[in-house]
Design a protein around this motif. Structure first.
Motif, PDB file in Angstrom:
ATOM      1  N   ALA A 251      24.711  64.811 -15.893  1.00  9.15           N
ATOM      2  CA  ALA A 251      25.940  65.606 -15.871  1.00  9.15           C
ATOM      3  C   ALA A 251      27.094  64.940 -15.131  1.00  9.15           C
ATOM      4  O   ALA A 251      28.243  65.263 -15.405  1.00  9.15           O
ATOM      5  N   LEU A 252      26.812  64.054 -14.198  1.00 11.18           N
ATOM      6  CA  LEU A 252      27.888  63.443 -13.432  1.00 11.18           C
ATOM      7  C   LEU A 252      28.405  62.190 -14.129  1.00 11.18           C
ATOM      8  O   LEU A 252      27.640  61.364 -14.612  1.00 11.18           O
ATOM      9  N   ASN A 253      29.726  62.061 -14.135  1.00  8.43           N
ATOM     10  CA  ASN A 253      30.352  60.872 -14.691  1.00  8.43           C
ATOM     11  C   ASN A 253      31.104  60.115 -13.604  1.00  8.43           C
ATOM     12  O   ASN A 253      32.193  59.609 -13.818  1.00  8.43           O
ATOM     13  N   LEU A 254      30.504  60.061 -12.415  1.00  7.65           N
ATOM     14  CA  LEU A 254      31.127  59.359 -11.303  1.00  7.65           C
ATOM     15  C   LEU A 254      30.614  57.938 -11.245  1.00  7.65           C
ATOM     16  O   LEU A 254      29.456  57.669 -11.553  1.00  7.65           O
ATOM     17  N   THR A 255      31.475  57.040 -10.818  1.00  6.45           N
ATOM     18  CA  THR A 255      31.071  55.654 -10.620  1.00  6.45           C
ATOM     19  C   THR A 255      31.228  55.321  -9.144  1.00  6.45           C
ATOM     20  O   THR A 255      32.323  55.403  -8.592  1.00  6.45           O
ATOM     21  N   VAL A 256      30.133  54.973  -8.545  1.00  9.37           N
ATOM     22  CA  VAL A 256      30.136  54.567  -7.143  1.00  9.37           C
ATOM     23  C   VAL A 256      29.651  53.128  -7.117  1.00  9.37           C
ATOM     24  O   VAL A 256      28.637  52.782  -7.720  1.00  9.37           O
ATOM     25  N   GLU A 257      30.376  52.262  -6.405  1.00  5.96           N
ATOM     26  CA  GLU A 257      30.059  50.839  -6.425  1.00  5.96           C
ATOM     27  C   GLU A 257      28.732  50.508  -5.755  1.00  5.96           C
ATOM     28  O   GLU A 257      28.005  49.637  -6.195  1.00  5.96           O
ATOM     29  N   TRP A 258      28.393  51.176  -4.677  1.00  3.86           N
ATOM     30  CA  TRP A 258      27.243  50.792  -3.877  1.00  3.86           C
ATOM     31  C   TRP A 258      25.955  51.509  -4.264  1.00  3.86           C
ATOM     32  O   TRP A 258      24.892  51.208  -3.719  1.00  3.86           O
ATOM     33  N   ILE A 259      25.999  52.458  -5.218  1.00  2.00           N
ATOM     34  CA  ILE A 259      24.779  53.166  -5.638  1.00  2.00           C
ATOM     35  C   ILE A 259      24.910  53.586  -7.093  1.00  2.00           C
ATOM     36  O   ILE A 259      25.996  53.921  -7.570  1.00  2.00           O
ATOM     37  N   ASN A 260      23.805  53.527  -7.797  1.00  2.00           N
ATOM     38  CA  ASN A 260      23.765  53.959  -9.190  1.00  2.00           C
ATOM     39  C   ASN A 260      23.245  55.396  -9.217  1.00  2.00           C
ATOM     40  O   ASN A 260      22.060  55.646  -9.033  1.00  2.00           O
ATOM     41  N   LEU A 261      24.156  56.353  -9.421  1.00  2.00           N
ATOM     42  CA  LEU A 261      23.778  57.759  -9.377  1.00  2.00           C
ATOM     43  C   LEU A 261      22.820  58.143 -10.495  1.00  2.00           C
ATOM     44  O   LEU A 261      21.993  59.035 -10.322  1.00  2.00           O
ATOM     45  N   GLN A 262      22.907  57.483 -11.630  1.00  2.00           N
ATOM     46  CA  GLN A 262      21.996  57.779 -12.723  1.00  2.00           C
ATOM     47  C   GLN A 262      20.556  57.390 -12.341  1.00  2.00           C
ATOM     48  O   GLN A 262      19.615  58.137 -12.594  1.00  2.00           O
ATOM     49  N   LEU A 263      20.394  56.248 -11.694  1.00  2.00           N
ATOM     50  CA  LEU A 263      19.070  55.829 -11.237  1.00  2.00           C
ATOM     51  C   LEU A 263      18.536  56.774 -10.158  1.00  2.00           C
ATOM     52  O   LEU A 263      17.359  57.135 -10.167  1.00  2.00           O
ATOM     53  N   VAL A 264      19.410  57.203  -9.240  1.00  2.00           N
ATOM     54  CA  VAL A 264      19.001  58.172  -8.220  1.00  2.00           C
ATOM     55  C   VAL A 264      18.542  59.466  -8.877  1.00  2.00           C
ATOM     56  O   VAL A 264      17.555  60.086  -8.459  1.00  2.00           O
ATOM     57  N   GLY A 265      19.225  59.874  -9.930  1.00  2.00           N
ATOM     58  CA  GLY A 265      18.837  61.078 -10.660  1.00  2.00           C
ATOM     59  C   GLY A 265      17.446  60.948 -11.275  1.00  2.00           C
ATOM     60  O   GLY A 265      16.624  61.866 -11.184  1.00  2.00           O
ATOM     61  N   TYR A 266      17.185  59.812 -11.880  1.00  2.00           N
ATOM     62  CA  TYR A 266      15.856  59.595 -12.469  1.00  2.00           C
ATOM     63  C   TYR A 266      14.768  59.579 -11.389  1.00  2.00           C
ATOM     64  O   TYR A 266      13.676  60.123 -11.573  1.00  2.00           O
ATOM     65  N   ILE A 267      15.056  58.969 -10.255  1.00  2.00           N
ATOM     66  CA  ILE A 267      14.084  58.933  -9.156  1.00  2.00           C
ATOM     67  C   ILE A 267      13.809  60.349  -8.643  1.00  2.00           C
ATOM     68  O   ILE A 267      12.657  60.732  -8.406  1.00  2.00           O
ATOM     69  N   LEU A 268      14.856  61.155  -8.493  1.00  2.00           N
ATOM     70  CA  LEU A 268      14.668  62.535  -8.047  1.00  2.00           C
ATOM     71  C   LEU A 268      13.889  63.354  -9.068  1.00  2.00           C
ATOM     72  O   LEU A 268      13.072  64.215  -8.697  1.00  2.00           O
ATOM     73  N   MET A 269      14.110  63.107 -10.355  1.00  2.00           N
ATOM     74  CA  MET A 269      13.363  63.833 -11.384  1.00  2.00           C
ATOM     75  C   MET A 269      11.878  63.479 -11.331  1.00  2.00           C
ATOM     76  O   MET A 269      11.016  64.357 -11.438  1.00  2.00           O
ATOM     77  N   VAL A 270      11.559  62.211 -11.130  1.00  2.00           N
ATOM     78  CA  VAL A 270      10.152  61.797 -11.024  1.00  2.00           C
ATOM     79  C   VAL A 270       9.530  62.395  -9.765  1.00  2.00           C
ATOM     80  O   VAL A 270       8.400  62.908  -9.790  1.00  2.00           O
ATOM     81  N   ALA A 271      10.273  62.359  -8.652  1.00  2.00           N
ATOM     82  CA  ALA A 271       9.752  62.939  -7.406  1.00  2.00           C
ATOM     83  C   ALA A 271       9.522  64.442  -7.558  1.00  2.00           C
ATOM     84  O   ALA A 271       8.510  64.976  -7.084  1.00  2.00           O
ATOM     85  N   GLY A 272      10.421  65.124  -8.239  1.00  2.00           N
ATOM     86  CA  GLY A 272      10.236  66.557  -8.483  1.00  2.00           C
ATOM     87  C   GLY A 272       9.018  66.841  -9.334  1.00  2.00           C
ATOM     88  O   GLY A 272       8.264  67.779  -9.065  1.00  2.00           O
ATOM     89  N   ALA A 273       8.785  66.025 -10.358  1.00  2.49           N
ATOM     90  CA  ALA A 273       7.606  66.214 -11.197  1.00  2.49           C
ATOM     91  C   ALA A 273       6.326  65.985 -10.406  1.00  2.49           C
ATOM     92  O   ALA A 273       5.347  66.738 -10.545  1.00  2.49           O
ATOM     93  N   VAL A 274       6.330  64.985  -9.538  1.00  2.00           N
ATOM     94  CA  VAL A 274       5.137  64.715  -8.707  1.00  2.00           C
ATOM     95  C   VAL A 274       4.880  65.880  -7.753  1.00  2.00           C
ATOM     96  O   VAL A 274       3.739  66.323  -7.585  1.00  2.00           O
ATOM     97  N   VAL A 275       5.931  66.415  -7.136  1.00  3.23           N
ATOM     98  CA  VAL A 275       5.768  67.538  -6.213  1.00  3.23           C
ATOM     99  C   VAL A 275       5.258  68.766  -6.964  1.00  3.23           C
ATOM    100  O   VAL A 275       4.403  69.505  -6.450  1.00  3.23           O
TER     101      VAL A 275
END
Length: 86
Positions: free
Chosen positions: A19-43
């Motif tokens: 849903a976010l269309n932000l661009t941040v130079e020092w972090i890839n928000l799309q990758l963070v989103g995928y990591i959080l989704m995997v962590a949520g599924a594991v929990v």
């Protein structure tokens, strides 16, 4: 508690990933989103496993004869195992 945490992590991850269309130079928000989704599924999976383990119970039945009166005494004990602390 763990199921709710897993759902919250998954939803926040989906928002970051899709849903976010932000661009941040020092972090890839799309990758963070995928990591959080995997962590949520594991929990969520761990929470379901812990719920299934918590439902086990131990029942003990003991029958004896009271020596003073000669009556039969039945004692029933029901206990559930303690939930492991994480």
């Amino acid at each position: 508690m763990s199921l709710g945490l897993g759902i919250v992590l998954f939803v926040i991850g989906a928002i970051f990933a899709f849903a976010l269309n932000l661009t941040v130079e020092w972090i890839n928000l799309q990758l963070v989103g995928y990591i959080l989704m995997v962590a949520g599924a594991v929990v969520i999976i761990i929470g379901i496993i812990l719920l299934a383990r918590r439902r086990r119970s131990v029942t003990t039945s003991h029958t004896s004869v009271d020596p003073a009166t000669g009556d039969r005494v039945v004692r029933n004990e029901h206990s559930t195992p303690e939930e492991p602390m994480l």
